[in-house]
Enzyme design. Sequence first.
Site, PDB file in Angstrom:
ATOM      1  N   ASP A 288       0.858  -1.196   0.000  1.00 35.96           N
ATOM      2  CA  ASP A 288       0.000   0.000   0.000  1.00 35.96           C
ATOM      3  C   ASP A 288       0.889   1.238   0.000  1.00 35.96           C
ATOM      4  O   ASP A 288       2.059   1.168   0.387  1.00 35.96           O
ATOM      5  CB  ASP A 288      -0.906  -0.001   1.239  1.00 35.96           C
ATOM      6  CG  ASP A 288      -0.111   0.092   2.540  1.00 35.96           C
ATOM      7  OD1 ASP A 288       0.779  -0.763   2.742  1.00 35.96           O
ATOM      8  OD2 ASP A 288      -0.337   1.024   3.330  1.00 35.96           O
ATOM      9  N   GLU A 355       0.156  -0.874   5.723  1.00 38.56           N
ATOM     10  CA  GLU A 355       1.211  -0.342   6.596  1.00 38.56           C
ATOM     11  C   GLU A 355       1.064   1.162   6.769  1.00 38.56           C
ATOM     12  O   GLU A 355       1.213   1.692   7.864  1.00 38.56           O
ATOM     13  CB  GLU A 355       2.591  -0.671   6.019  1.00 38.56           C
ATOM     14  CG  GLU A 355       3.733  -0.496   7.009  1.00 38.56           C
ATOM     15  CD  GLU A 355       4.316   0.907   7.062  1.00 38.56           C
ATOM     16  OE1 GLU A 355       5.096   1.176   7.975  1.00 38.56           O
ATOM     17  OE2 GLU A 355       3.980   1.742   6.191  1.00 38.56           O
TER      18      GLU A 355
HETATM   19  N1  BES Z   1       8.962   3.562   5.147  1.00 39.83           N
HETATM   20  C1  BES Z   1       8.291   4.129   6.260  1.00 39.83           C
HETATM   21  C2  BES Z   1       9.075   4.074   7.557  1.00 39.83           C
HETATM   22  C3  BES Z   1      10.281   4.940   7.491  1.00 39.83           C
HETATM   23  C4  BES Z   1      10.146   6.309   7.527  1.00 39.83           C
HETATM   24  C5  BES Z   1      11.528   4.395   7.385  1.00 39.83           C
HETATM   25  C6  BES Z   1      11.256   7.101   7.448  1.00 39.83           C
HETATM   26  C7  BES Z   1      12.635   5.192   7.263  1.00 39.83           C
HETATM   27  C8  BES Z   1      12.509   6.550   7.306  1.00 39.83           C
HETATM   28  C9  BES Z   1       6.971   3.474   6.487  1.00 39.83           C
HETATM   29  O1  BES Z   1       6.353   3.035   5.321  1.00 39.83           O
HETATM   30  C10 BES Z   1       6.050   4.510   7.031  1.00 39.83           C
HETATM   31  O2  BES Z   1       5.951   5.564   6.499  1.00 39.83           O
HETATM   32  N2  BES Z   1       5.373   4.183   8.089  1.00 39.83           N
HETATM   33  C11 BES Z   1       4.377   5.000   8.652  1.00 39.83           C
HETATM   34  C12 BES Z   1       3.786   4.148   9.713  1.00 39.83           C
HETATM   35  C13 BES Z   1       2.558   4.640  10.355  1.00 39.83           C
HETATM   36  C14 BES Z   1       1.454   4.920   9.421  1.00 39.83           C
HETATM   37  C15 BES Z   1       2.122   3.675  11.421  1.00 39.83           C
HETATM   38  C16 BES Z   1       4.961   6.287   9.215  1.00 39.83           C
HETATM   39  O3  BES Z   1       6.070   6.268   9.775  1.00 39.83           O
HETATM   40  O4  BES Z   1       4.308   7.307   9.104  1.00 39.83           O
HETATM   41 MN    MN Z   2       5.827   4.957   4.278  1.00 38.95          MN
END
Ligand code: BES
Ligand code: MN
Length: 649
Positions: A288, A355
């Site tokens: 997603d 996610e």
């Molecule tokens: N890829 C990101 C996590 C991430 C962010 C890794 C910055 C490295 C650097 C992941 O897909 C993400 O964005 N996760 C969300 C999770 C949330 C919706 C629970 C986020 O961090 O906003």
């Molecule tokens: Mn992300």
Amino acid sequence: MKLGRNTAAELAAEIMTRPPRSGRSRIVAIDGQSGAGKTTFAAELATALLELGASVDVVHTDDLLDGWDDQFTFWERLQSSVLEPLQSGEAGRYHRYDWIAERFEDEVTIVHIADVVIIEGVSTGRAAMRQRADRTVFLGVPDALAWERLKARDPAEAMPFLRVWKERETRHYAADHTAELADVLITTGRISDMTTPSLSVEELRAAVERELPGVRTDLERLARIPGIAFDGFDFTPLERSAEAVAELLRGCGLDTRIVRIGDGHPAVIGVKPAPPGAPTVLLYAHHDVQPVGDLSLWESDPFEPVERDGRLYGRGCADDKAGVMAHVAALRAFGSGTSDDRLPVGAVVFVEGEEEFGSASLPDLLAEYKETLRSDVIVIADSGNWDIGVPALTTSLRGIVNLFVEVKVLEQAVHSGMAGGAVPDALMVLSRLLTTLHDDAGDVAVDGLVKTGAAPLDYPEDRFREETGMLEGVQLVGTGRIVERLWTKPAISILAIDAPPTSGAPNAVVPTAKAKLSVRLAPGDDRRRAYAIMKAHLEKFASWGAQVEVTFEHDGDPIVIDATGPAYDAARAAFKEAWDGTEPVDIGVGGSIPFIATFKETFPEASVLVTGVEDPYAKAHGPNESLHLGEFAKVCLAEALLLRNVAAL
Ligand code: BES
Ligand code: MN
């Protein structure tokens, strides 16, 4: 069941410690995959028994089959002419099948009343066999090694036939639980024993190079599917996106299905069992993507990937469809699913479908598919590297709590000339409330949220300003080193406000206003506690008795990884190799991946490797998200090398 690599000698000694169950001969049944070395092992065992002074006879069930198609009548023949006589203490007598003449010989072959009669090639899963045999042995072998042996043994023309045969055999063993039911499980070789072992570093480099064009095409195909799991979006693209991922995994020979819990969004699980003795690696990514936001800010269609200056632009091109494709690239590099399959580890690919919207059904998915997802090492390809040309292992991530706060002061809007001055408007209340979240330095001012110290990495302010695109004159907020502000201290962002739009706003006191807040939690904090703290703070600090309602959206726990031990060494070595000698650095990230903490709770023993394709210019979640194609190639190679290194642990 004993799991191990007992030698024939140990087994021979063990067999001789006990008297026969019936008759005068001990019966040892040996089974295993084609290419596992049943005949060789039977001979070794016979020799070891002879050396102990025992008398031995060996029956090969191939000699009792009535040609290739006989799966049934041989069993009766074995019972009546070998097992039953031996049980009653008499010699067995059978006619050997002549595979060239395609008929049974006239001559009688005697099965002697020896101390031990070894029956090679009989299902150790059959209840009747288990009741009769004194010992049942199952020989396991990595698939790739079995193929190598078969290729050395049989002519090339036999290969297509053997492929069908082996598939049937694998299904039969699974249905019969042959391996689990055997008393003794023996691994007759590891991948590292192969004369054509799993691929060398150079071969993997070439293989990844070879696979990249196809991987790129498939990445673009995935990136055209706008699968967004946020409330209010059309969810049908998520179904297509799951289907597309499932197809890619099936193409790598994984047993794949689309799974979901309740009204959760579709996740994809693909499984390929580990060669005996080899570890299983779980490869995680999500299919997603984030909503695209203001379309006018995009230089090209977010869902039509295009390359500019070595980067592939489009929503999800980096976060996280490139993560999905890095896994596929690594599997393809090993020829996974082809007749020249050299994948040296078991693989479980888990691609989540929600996610970006907080993984609401993830704990239930993990509970439901716990056994399928069980693994020794997990690779989470959803983070990024320290810089272009500098690989990184992510060792800490912040947690997250997203919530809404709504303030209400009036039943409905009233004339601002008549009520203004005496009635507080909802936007005044909300604004004042939001300013209580930070102090004058810009640090979070909500009491009770955890703060810790970060790794001794220097993130120069200039670099940070440039990478994020901060405007001239705007100051950073917060105190402490930049990496601490980003990785190990809490942060509260005001993501959105619902209020009347300025254009066409009447002169009226605003009755209600709502904000969406995102709280990032430092490693060591707890999402439930943090939500309670936030709720109490917001309810306490609303001015003038305004009504306040706090509602939860989604959350995820922070995580710190102790990145020491063999799996981490294996990863670092792979990164260094893929980046031509550049040592990887350990980094934290300020973002969140709820899967990690949930997974770690379920499987505390697993080593978690957080890798990823993002670089500082990827602009994940923002307009013009992109993937650095040169770095992506290195990520794919690093993952392939990582699997190779993990197999050797
Ligand atoms: N890829 C990101 C996590 C991430 C962010 C890794 C910055 C490295 C650097 C992941 O897909 C993400 O964005 N996760 C969300 C999770 C949330 C919706 C629970 C986020 O961090 O906003
Ligand atoms: Mn992300």
